[in-house]
Write an enzyme that holds these catalytic residues in place. Sequence first.
Site, PDB file in Angstrom:
ATOM      1  N   HIS A   1      66.575 -12.622  -4.971  1.00 43.26           N
ATOM      2  CA  HIS A   1      67.881 -12.741  -4.308  1.00 43.26           C
ATOM      3  C   HIS A   1      68.404 -14.183  -4.345  1.00 43.26           C
ATOM      4  O   HIS A   1      68.628 -14.810  -3.289  1.00 43.26           O
ATOM      5  CB  HIS A   1      67.807 -12.220  -2.865  1.00 43.26           C
ATOM      6  CG  HIS A   1      69.138 -11.793  -2.324  1.00 43.26           C
ATOM      7  ND1 HIS A   1      69.304 -10.801  -1.404  1.00 43.26           N
ATOM      8  CD2 HIS A   1      70.393 -12.237  -2.588  1.00 43.26           C
ATOM      9  CE1 HIS A   1      70.589 -10.656  -1.102  1.00 43.26           C
ATOM     10  NE2 HIS A   1      71.273 -11.530  -1.835  1.00 43.26           N
TER      11      HIS A   1
ATOM     12  N   ARG B   1      73.239  -5.000  -3.727  1.00 45.24           N
ATOM     13  CA  ARG B   1      72.217  -4.839  -2.698  1.00 45.24           C
ATOM     14  C   ARG B   1      71.217  -3.833  -3.230  1.00 45.24           C
ATOM     15  O   ARG B   1      71.586  -2.893  -3.961  1.00 45.24           O
ATOM     16  CB  ARG B   1      72.823  -4.307  -1.387  1.00 45.24           C
ATOM     17  CG  ARG B   1      73.625  -5.334  -0.587  1.00 45.24           C
ATOM     18  CD  ARG B   1      72.763  -6.460  -0.015  1.00 45.24           C
ATOM     19  NE  ARG B   1      73.523  -7.430   0.769  1.00 45.24           N
ATOM     20  CZ  ARG B   1      73.982  -8.582   0.289  1.00 45.24           C
ATOM     21  NH1 ARG B   1      73.769  -8.920  -0.974  1.00 45.24           N
ATOM     22  NH2 ARG B   1      74.631  -9.420   1.081  1.00 45.24           N
TER      23      ARG B   1
ATOM     24  N   GLU C   1      63.620  -5.823   0.594  1.00 43.98           N
ATOM     25  CA  GLU C   1      63.303  -7.234   0.388  1.00 43.98           C
ATOM     26  C   GLU C   1      63.039  -7.966   1.701  1.00 43.98           C
ATOM     27  O   GLU C   1      63.654  -7.628   2.713  1.00 43.98           O
ATOM     28  CB  GLU C   1      64.423  -7.919  -0.419  1.00 43.98           C
ATOM     29  CG  GLU C   1      65.772  -7.977   0.260  1.00 43.98           C
ATOM     30  CD  GLU C   1      66.847  -8.600  -0.638  1.00 43.98           C
ATOM     31  OE1 GLU C   1      67.053  -8.149  -1.776  1.00 43.98           O
ATOM     32  OE2 GLU C   1      67.465  -9.574  -0.165  1.00 43.98           O
TER      33      GLU C   1
HETATM   34  C1  8YV Z   1      72.923 -14.659  -0.052  1.00 45.11           C
HETATM   35  C2  8YV Z   1      74.398 -12.705  -0.713  1.00 45.11           C
HETATM   36  O1  8YV Z   1      72.162 -15.592  -0.735  1.00 45.11           O
HETATM   37  O2  8YV Z   1      76.322 -13.738   0.146  1.00 45.11           O
HETATM   38  C3  8YV Z   1      75.711 -12.691  -0.015  1.00 45.11           C
HETATM   39  O3  8YV Z   1      76.148 -11.603   0.375  1.00 45.11           O
HETATM   40  O4  8YV Z   1      73.866 -11.710  -1.024  1.00 45.11           O
HETATM   41  C4  8YV Z   1      73.751 -13.989  -1.086  1.00 45.11           C
HETATM   42  O5  8YV Z   1      74.716 -14.907  -1.481  1.00 45.11           O
HETATM   43  C5  8YV Z   1      71.982 -13.884   0.781  1.00 45.11           C
HETATM   44  O6  8YV Z   1      72.549 -12.764   1.378  1.00 45.11           O
HETATM   45  C6  8YV Z   1      71.400 -14.826   1.816  1.00 45.11           C
HETATM   46  O7  8YV Z   1      70.784 -14.162   2.837  1.00 45.11           O
END
Ligand code: 8YV
Length: 328
Positions: A293, A246, A275
């Site tokens: 992302h 993150r 983001e």
């Molecule tokens: C997602 C991610 O694409 O699963 C997660 O925690 O970070 C990613 O796979 C993203 O969060 C979609 O909003």
Amino acid sequence: MNHSLRHELPRVLVARAVFPDIIDPLRGVADVETTPDDDICTPAVLRQRLADKHGAFITGSERIDAALLDACPQLKIISTMTVGVDHIDLAACAERGVTVTHAPDVLTETTADFGFALLLAAARQVGDAERFLRAGQWKKWSVDLFAGADVHGSVLGIVGMGRIGQAIARRAAHGFNMRVLYHNRTPLQAHIEQALGAEYRSLPDLLRQSQHVLLALPYSPAAHHLVGAAELAQMQAGATLVNIARGGVVDEAALAHALHSGQLGAAGLDVFEGEPAVNPVLLSAPRLVLTPHIASSSIPTRRAMAQLAVDNLLAVLQGQPPLTPVTG
Ligand code: 8YV
């Protein structure tokens, strides 16, 4: 009659545009409100749309907090198609008896592939080299043209040795002949360490001993700016930093500074603190690969994530235990 029966069904909001064939089976057990325009709801709109709902299908873009939950007293289940749950106030959900499910496992290998893609792209300067070529700047081959760092045979430090970290370790050790160091809240069991060929280190030792550092830990307030100026200074000169965790885990201004000064060899970021806004200091930093992302974004994996989120909703709305509840 049909009409009155439909009102007996639980109501579900699918907060983003999702593969319609995966959502369709929900219609058998729930009144489903979809979001065909795929607009991200403002908190006020989300509150209004969820106010009378029993279930929610969300992504990482929707923030679930106590105020929202208080405005949605009928909510039984929040099903996020992500593995990370830092956008959900888990304590507030638990206090109100709202089940939270997420989507682990189905994205592990795809996300690990992308972590490796970013590592290779950063260390070998693929982004800068491509921009250079497209800009018509390639006038001659030369010995040190975009000469980067080797990935194979080097030392990789993985911070966060959960499912995704371990999948990256397997690629590193078995595919790229790398020595793998790792840091985690809890060291792995000896037999898992052995199978992975990974060695536990404190964070400072990992930073000092690795040529490439990859972040794959879940976000928590304790992990905020885990890698800042002091940590970047501990890294080897010319090292690579990759973040698929993150954005908040890295101090972006300090990172940009370390790239400009040359202390850091290269970096790859798939996640950002604000983001989808990207801190402008990152846009002008050299030897930095930036992606929006997308680490879990292969078609089969995004479908599997959505499917698991729907299966969790179906289970809970039908009185069954959830398949993949968020625990701890
Ligand atoms: C997602 C991610 O694409 O699963 C997660 O925690 O970070 C990613 O796979 C993203 O969060 C979609 O909003």
